[in-house]
Design an enzyme around this catalytic site. Structure first.
Site, PDB file in Angstrom:
ATOM      1  N   GLU A  53       0.861  -1.189   0.000  1.00 24.85           N
ATOM      2  CA  GLU A  53       0.000   0.000   0.000  1.00 24.85           C
ATOM      3  C   GLU A  53       0.891   1.230   0.000  1.00 24.85           C
ATOM      4  O   GLU A  53       1.957   1.245   0.626  1.00 24.85           O
ATOM      5  CB  GLU A  53      -0.894   0.022   1.235  1.00 24.85           C
ATOM      6  CG  GLU A  53      -1.661   1.346   1.331  1.00 24.85           C
ATOM      7  CD  GLU A  53      -2.819   1.358   2.303  1.00 24.85           C
ATOM      8  OE1 GLU A  53      -2.749   0.657   3.330  1.00 24.85           O
ATOM      9  OE2 GLU A  53      -3.794   2.082   2.038  1.00 24.85           O
ATOM     10  N   ASN A 105     -11.884  -2.925   0.420  1.00 19.88           N
ATOM     11  CA  ASN A 105     -10.710  -3.188   1.247  1.00 19.88           C
ATOM     12  C   ASN A 105     -11.100  -3.776   2.594  1.00 19.88           C
ATOM     13  O   ASN A 105     -11.129  -4.975   2.768  1.00 19.88           O
ATOM     14  CB  ASN A 105      -9.894  -1.915   1.433  1.00 19.88           C
ATOM     15  CG  ASN A 105      -8.870  -2.045   2.537  1.00 19.88           C
ATOM     16  OD1 ASN A 105      -8.190  -3.077   2.624  1.00 19.88           O
ATOM     17  ND2 ASN A 105      -8.778  -1.068   3.420  1.00 19.88           N
ATOM     18  N   GLU A 106     -11.476  -2.913   3.510  1.00 19.17           N
ATOM     19  CA  GLU A 106     -11.678  -3.364   4.893  1.00 19.17           C
ATOM     20  C   GLU A 106     -13.054  -2.867   5.304  1.00 19.17           C
ATOM     21  O   GLU A 106     -13.180  -2.111   6.254  1.00 19.17           O
ATOM     22  CB  GLU A 106     -10.560  -2.729   5.744  1.00 19.17           C
ATOM     23  CG  GLU A 106     -10.419  -3.253   7.112  1.00 19.17           C
ATOM     24  CD  GLU A 106      -9.320  -2.513   7.859  1.00 19.17           C
ATOM     25  OE1 GLU A 106      -8.277  -3.102   8.167  1.00 19.17           O
ATOM     26  OE2 GLU A 106      -9.514  -1.312   8.163  1.00 19.17           O
TER      27      GLU A 106
HETATM   28  O1  AHR Z   1      -2.075  -1.260   6.719  1.00 13.78           O
HETATM   29  C1  AHR Z   1      -2.555  -0.037   7.148  1.00 13.78           C
HETATM   30  C2  AHR Z   1      -4.074   0.050   7.067  1.00 13.78           C
HETATM   31  O2  AHR Z   1      -4.656  -0.824   7.970  1.00 13.78           O
HETATM   32  C3  AHR Z   1      -4.693  -0.330   5.756  1.00 13.78           C
HETATM   33  O3  AHR Z   1      -4.704   0.699   4.864  1.00 13.78           O
HETATM   34  C4  AHR Z   1      -6.079  -0.690   6.133  1.00 13.78           C
HETATM   35  O4  AHR Z   1      -6.625  -1.679   5.310  1.00 13.78           O
HETATM   36  C5  AHR Z   1      -5.977  -1.119   7.572  1.00 13.78           C
HETATM   37  O5  AHR Z   1      -6.838  -0.404   8.369  1.00 13.78           O
END
Ligand code: AHR
Length: 654
Positions: free
Chosen positions: A32, A358-359
């Protein structure tokens, strides 16, 4: 290696009972653009804001004399450029200086490719390009310079090679107008010639090689929260990241907007490292690419429920997914396959996986994912879809996420867990406040019929603000990973996070690999990942102590272990982690293994619990190779060994 006379911990490895296959994707990497991992990091570009497209167009630059900023340049999506005009007096100067990313790092004897798009409105002009140390006590600030003639009134790309006579970690780039005629400059760029695989628009060699050296099975990109964006318009849009770099629009990095106590106003994404480059890198390092795309949700941490694309606005987001699959795999005659071919890769990238969201969490996500999945499955039934259980490692929302993923029949579920030492060490019997999901026995009780697990972001974060890379955290990760390996029938992919951090520009730690402008080091956690990835084998072998898996259960004295066999080499690989503060005697009973054998070992052990590699001492703790005796027996060969306190040892038995 000390041998104890009284080995108390007898582990039985059944070498004849091949268990579940270990997926080739099992140990991967997650990239990332956080901590200046891309621009200023892996991406080799040394000039910041090379196209004057940051919100403050001169950010990163210092301009002097008569400089104009214009926005009708040759690149539609990066329209800004500068015009350097005659300063009006022979003792005055016009020009500009770029500060790079925390300076510009150059090395003695190495070559740097300076390129610029330029035009001379009157047909000819000249600039002087220098690398300088502005704060030197020497007579001259510049330590290398060259003149560059601009010979046309049309926009053209010009190039010179600067060979640095010295090593400087924080140099700057200075450009003087050196003729009376004006000159227009756009996309001012400086790259090391010596990039990873020697590519132009390439990657910083030491950092890319560190990725390759892991032997990762899967490579997830481009994030993380940057997939979502602080607002939807700053989400990662892959279509903006392909094609000629000069025309890739700059984006504001979501990590600029996160922690005001680690604030970097100049954190943008040039997208010079874009999806084509990510696919190429995956290929180079031998990993399956796993792109993650926006599901139409802006970062849920940073926004309320109204910040997202409504259900009836999802079409362009879904189309992005479909087009990406065509970009990666499509025939060169397809719209997007053609673009890939034009960029230099007519062969498909063989994309097999796609992450959607993503999350994300809650119904907002599940409802959207369902629509995406329907569309992707209809057109590309063989592509495996990775959903997510959100940011929690357990609890109500995590359970809800998994239920939804089971209902939707996601192929894999991306779990994220940044947890402390207690969580990593805990056992179900250990009365942990974290519940049954914690520790290395986490996956022993997972449902075998549902989606597979992608432990896509995890790391041990020390408690009590002990939140940097340190030896203890890495050993606990190694211990936890024995549980992933033992459960390879349900855990198909894993990746530590985050991957990179610039020592001058980080927002989040710990991280796997740290760097400054010239140097980098691999953390102990990196070596843990590497030891697993390079020794992942092909099939799990049952390994027990008193007939129970070894995961620091009662009476197991802080020991963790797993075993695999490796079909191509015929070797057996056993990983044992001792998380206790004392040395532990271990007997490995290799049941079914006959005849004479030798074992190669690799050991991580410490010089102090807080110890870590650093830029100044990058190899303080690395896996130490060794050998150990394997004693032949009637039914089993045995290894008797003693594991140092807080250590990780891997045995490869021929
Ligand atoms: O890895 C850092 C962050 O942690 C990522 O961007 C996210 O997916 C998670 O909250």
């Amino acid at each position: 290696m000390g041998i104890s006379a009284q080995a108390q911990h007898v582990m039985d490895v059944n070498t004849k009972k091949l268990g579940a296959p270990v997926q080739p994707t099992m140990y991967g990497l997650f990239f990332e653009d956080i901590n200046f991992a891309a621009d200023g990091g892996l991406y080799g570009e040394l000039v910041k804001n090379r196209s004057f497209e940051f919100a403050q167009p001169y950010m990163g630059w210092r301009v002097f004399g008569r400089v104009e900023l214009k926005n009708d340049g040759p690149f539609e999506r990066c329209p800004h450029y500068v015009v350097l005009n005659d300063p009006g007096h022979r003792e005055r100067r016009t020009g500009l200086e770029n500060e790079g990313f925390f300076g510009i790092g150059v090395e003695k004897g190495k070559e740097y490719r300076f390129t610029v798009w330029a035009r001379a409105p009157k047909g000819s002009s000249q600039i002087r390009v220098q690398l300088i140390n502005p704060s030197t006590m020497e007579e001259r600030q510049e330590f290398v310079q060259q003149k560059l003639d601009i010979t046309s009134s049309d926009w053209k790309k010009y190039e010179i090679i600067l060979k640095s006579p010295r090593t400087e970690a924080k140099a700057q780039l200075r450009i003087f107008l050196s003729s009376p005629n004006s000159v227009c400059l756009e996309h001012i760029s400086l790259f090391p010639v010596d990039t990873y695989k020697g590519r132009e628009n390439g990657l910083r060699r030491d950092l890319a090689e560190a990725l390759e050296d892991v032997h990762p099975g899967v490579f997830r990109f481009p994030g993380g929260c940057i997939v979502e964006g602080t607002t939807l318009d700053t989400r990662y849009q892959w279509k903006n990241t392909i094609g000629p770099v000069e025309n890739r629009p700059t984006n504001r990095n979501r990590w600029e907007d996160t922690f005001d106590y680690r604030y970097f106003a100049d954190y943008y994404q040039s997208y010079g490292l874009g999806f084509y480059e990510f696919f190429l890198l995956s290929e180079d390092i031998g990993a399956e690419p796993l792109p993650v795309l926006s599901v139409g949700l802006a970062c849920q941490f940073q926004n309320g429920p109204d910040a997202h694309a409504a259900m009836n606005e999802l079409d362009p987001y879904i189309q992005d997914c479909l087009d990406l699959i065509e970009f990666a795999n499509g025939d060169v005659n397809t719209e997007w396959g053609k673009k890939r071919a034009e960029m230099g890769h007519p062969a498909p990238f063989n994309l097999k996986f796609i992450g959607v969201g993503n999350e994300q969490w809650d119904d907002l996500y599940y409802d959207r994912l369902e629509v995406f999945m329907k569309a992707i499955r209809a057109k590309y039934p063989n592509i495996k879809i990775v959903g997510t259980s959100g940011p929690d490692s357990e609890g109500k929302m995590f359970e809800k996420g998994w239920q939804a993923m089971r209902r939707l029949k996601a192929d894999l579920v991306d779990e994220h867990f940044y947890r402390n030492e207690d969580w990593f060490l805990a056992t179900p019997e250990g009365k942990s406040k974290y519940g049954p999901g914690c520790g290395a026995m986490r996956y022993d009780t997972y449902d075998r019929k549902g989606p597979k697990v992608f432990a896509g972001e995890y790391a041990c974060h020390g408690k009590n603000k002990h939140k940097w890379n340190h030896y203890e955290a890495s050993i606990l990760e190694a211990a936890f990973m024995t549980g992933m390996e033992r459960n390879a029938d349900v855990v198909y992919m894993t990746a530590y996070a985050p991957l990179f951090a610039h020592v001058d520009g980080w927002q989040w730690r710990p991280d796997l690999i740290w760097f400054d402008n010239l140097r980098s080091f691999r953390s102990v956690s990196y070596y843990v990942q590497q030891m697993y990835a390079q020794n992942c084998g092909t099939n799990v072998l049952p390994l027990t102590m008193d007939k129970r898996p070894v995961g620091n259960q009662d009476g197991q004295d802080g020991l963790y272990a797993s075993a695999v066999s490796d079909k191509p080499s015929g070797e057996i690989i056993v990983k044992v982690v001792n998380t206790s503060r004392s040395a532990q005697d271990v007997t490995l009973n290799l049941v079914g293994l006959k005849g004479d054998h030798t074992a190669q070992t690799l050991t991580l052990s410490h010089n102090g619990m807080d110890d870590e590699n650093t830029l100044d001492n990058p190899t303080r703790i690395t896996p130490r190779p060794g050998t150990c005796a394997v004693t032949a027996g009637k039914k089993a060969a045995t290894i008797e060994d003693q594991l140092p306190p807080m250590s990780f040892r891997l045995y490869r038995i021929k």
